[in-house]
Design a protein around this motif. Structure first.
Motif, PDB file in Angstrom:
ATOM      1  N   LYS A  55       0.833  -1.212   0.000  1.00  0.00           N
ATOM      2  CA  LYS A  55       0.000   0.000   0.000  1.00  0.00           C
ATOM      3  C   LYS A  55       0.860   1.252   0.000  1.00  0.00           C
ATOM      4  CE  LYS A  55      -3.552  -2.094   2.834  1.00  0.00           C
ATOM      5  NZ  LYS A  55      -4.267  -2.001   4.110  1.00  0.00           N
ATOM      6  N   SER A  56       1.999   1.182   0.671  1.00  0.00           N
ATOM      7  CA  SER A  56       2.865   2.362   0.797  1.00  0.00           C
ATOM      8  C   SER A  56       3.434   2.829  -0.546  1.00  0.00           C
ATOM      9  CB  SER A  56       4.007   2.077   1.762  1.00  0.00           C
ATOM     10  OG  SER A  56       4.806   1.014   1.271  1.00  0.00           O
ATOM     11  N   LEU A  57       3.407   1.981  -1.563  1.00  0.00           N
ATOM     12  CA  LEU A  57       3.944   2.353  -2.881  1.00  0.00           C
ATOM     13  C   LEU A  57       2.848   2.765  -3.869  1.00  0.00           C
ATOM     14  CD1 LEU A  57       6.688  -0.389  -3.372  1.00  0.00           C
ATOM     15  CD2 LEU A  57       6.949   1.952  -2.522  1.00  0.00           C
ATOM     16  N   ILE A  58       1.592   2.755  -3.417  1.00  0.00           N
ATOM     17  CA  ILE A  58       0.455   3.078  -4.288  1.00  0.00           C
ATOM     18  C   ILE A  58      -0.030   4.487  -3.975  1.00  0.00           C
ATOM     19  CG2 ILE A  58      -1.892   2.433  -4.958  1.00  0.00           C
ATOM     20  CD1 ILE A  58      -1.204  -0.450  -4.043  1.00  0.00           C
ATOM     21  N   ASN A  59      -0.307   5.252  -5.025  1.00  0.00           N
ATOM     22  CA  ASN A  59      -0.813   6.606  -4.886  1.00  0.00           C
ATOM     23  C   ASN A  59      -2.044   6.750  -5.773  1.00  0.00           C
ATOM     24  OD1 ASN A  59      -0.951   9.509  -4.738  1.00  0.00           O
ATOM     25  ND2 ASN A  59       1.198   9.440  -4.129  1.00  0.00           N
ATOM     26  N   VAL A  60      -3.079   7.439  -5.275  1.00  0.00           N
ATOM     27  CA  VAL A  60      -4.349   7.549  -5.995  1.00  0.00           C
ATOM     28  C   VAL A  60      -4.723   9.019  -6.175  1.00  0.00           C
ATOM     29  CG1 VAL A  60      -6.811   6.978  -5.917  1.00  0.00           C
ATOM     30  CG2 VAL A  60      -5.134   5.328  -5.085  1.00  0.00           C
ATOM     31  N   VAL A  76      -0.924   5.442  -9.457  1.00  0.00           N
ATOM     32  CA  VAL A  76       0.455   5.099  -9.799  1.00  0.00           C
ATOM     33  C   VAL A  76       0.991   4.175  -8.719  1.00  0.00           C
ATOM     34  CG1 VAL A  76       0.998   7.204 -11.103  1.00  0.00           C
ATOM     35  CG2 VAL A  76       1.572   7.077  -8.690  1.00  0.00           C
ATOM     36  N   VAL A  77       1.923   3.331  -9.134  1.00  0.00           N
ATOM     37  CA  VAL A  77       2.656   2.485  -8.205  1.00  0.00           C
ATOM     38  C   VAL A  77       4.122   2.863  -8.355  1.00  0.00           C
ATOM     39  CG1 VAL A  77       3.295   0.138  -7.566  1.00  0.00           C
ATOM     40  CG2 VAL A  77       0.979   0.607  -8.413  1.00  0.00           C
ATOM     41  N   TYR A  78       4.738   3.187  -7.226  1.00  0.00           N
ATOM     42  CA  TYR A  78       6.142   3.573  -7.213  1.00  0.00           C
ATOM     43  C   TYR A  78       7.032   2.368  -6.986  1.00  0.00           C
ATOM     44  CZ  TYR A  78       4.658   8.419  -6.825  1.00  0.00           C
ATOM     45  OH  TYR A  78       4.092   9.643  -7.066  1.00  0.00           O
ATOM     46  N   GLN A  79       8.259   2.481  -7.413  1.00  0.00           N
ATOM     47  CA  GLN A  79       9.298   1.544  -7.016  1.00  0.00           C
ATOM     48  C   GLN A  79       9.847   2.035  -5.680  1.00  0.00           C
ATOM     49  OE1 GLN A  79      12.213   0.650 -10.062  1.00  0.00           O
ATOM     50  NE2 GLN A  79      10.699   0.985 -11.664  1.00  0.00           N
ATOM     51  N   PRO A  80      10.498   1.163  -4.920  1.00  0.00           N
ATOM     52  CA  PRO A  80      11.068   1.614  -3.643  1.00  0.00           C
ATOM     53  C   PRO A  80      12.034   2.793  -3.783  1.00  0.00           C
ATOM     54  CG  PRO A  80      11.012  -0.772  -3.711  1.00  0.00           C
ATOM     55  CD  PRO A  80      10.617  -0.290  -5.094  1.00  0.00           C
TER      56      PRO A  80
END
Length: 150
Positions: A55-60, A76-80
Motif C-alpha cells: 500500500k505504501s507504494l500506491i498513490n491515488v 500510480v505504483v512507485y518503485q522503492p
C-alpha cells in the motif's frame, strides 16, 4: 454497483446525505461512490491482494502538470527508489477503451515515465510495457507481481 471483471473484494461503505461512499485504503478516507470510483477501488484491491504491491507504494488521484495544464492521474505504483513503476487509467464501465484513452495515458506518461501501463473500465483490462527507445508500448497479458519486479 455493476459487477466488474475482478475478484470479489470486501469494501467498507457508508451512507451520508443520500450518497453512498466507499473507504479508500490508500487515501484513508471515504470517497463518494461513482462508477469510475468503483473501478478505481477494485484496481487498488487487485494491486494489493493479487499482485502483492505494498500500500505504501500506491498513490491515488494526484495532480500532475502536463506542459502548462494540470491533470489528475488515477493510480500510480512507485518503485522503492521513488521512480514510477506503473501508471493506471481507470474509466467507468460504460466508457469504451479506445485510442483516445491510450492517447490520454500516453500523454500522462510523457511526464511520469512509468515502465508499465494499465487501462481499464473494470470490464476490459489492457496491460502494456513501455519501450522508450522505440517510442511504443508492447501489450502484455498482465502486469508483473510485486515480487517479480524487484
Amino acid at each position: 454497483m455493476q459487477k466488474l471483471n475482478f475478484s470479489d473484494y470486501s469494501f467498507r461503505f457508508k451512507n451520508s446525505e443520500n450518497k453512498v461512499s466507499v473507504f479508500d485504503e490508500i487515501r484513508k478516507k471515504f470517497i463518494v461512490l461513482t462508477p469510475e470510483e468503483w473501478v478505481r477501488i477494485h484496481v487498488v484491491q487487485y494491486l494489493i491482494q493479487e499482485k502483492s504491491y505494498p500500500k505504501s507504494l500506491i498513490n491515488v488521484e494526484k495532480l500532475i502538470k502536463i506542459s502548462t495544464i494540470s491533470k489528475r492521474y488515477d493510480i500510480v505504483v512507485y518503485q522503492p527508489n521513488g521512480e514510477i513503476f506503473l501508471l493506471i487509467e481507470c474509466k467507468k464501465p460504460d466508457v469504451i477503451i479506445n485510442q483516445l484513452v491510450f492517447d490520454q495515458i500516453a500523454r500522462y506518461n510523457l511526464t511520469l515515465k512509468a515502465k508499465y501501463l494499465m487501462v481499464t473500465n473494470g470490464l476490459n483490462h489492457y496491460f502494456c510495457q513501455m519501450d522508450f527507445e522505440q517510442e511504443r508500448y508492447v501489450f502484455l497479458k498482465d502486469i508483473p507481481d510485486y515480487e517479480l519486479q524487484n
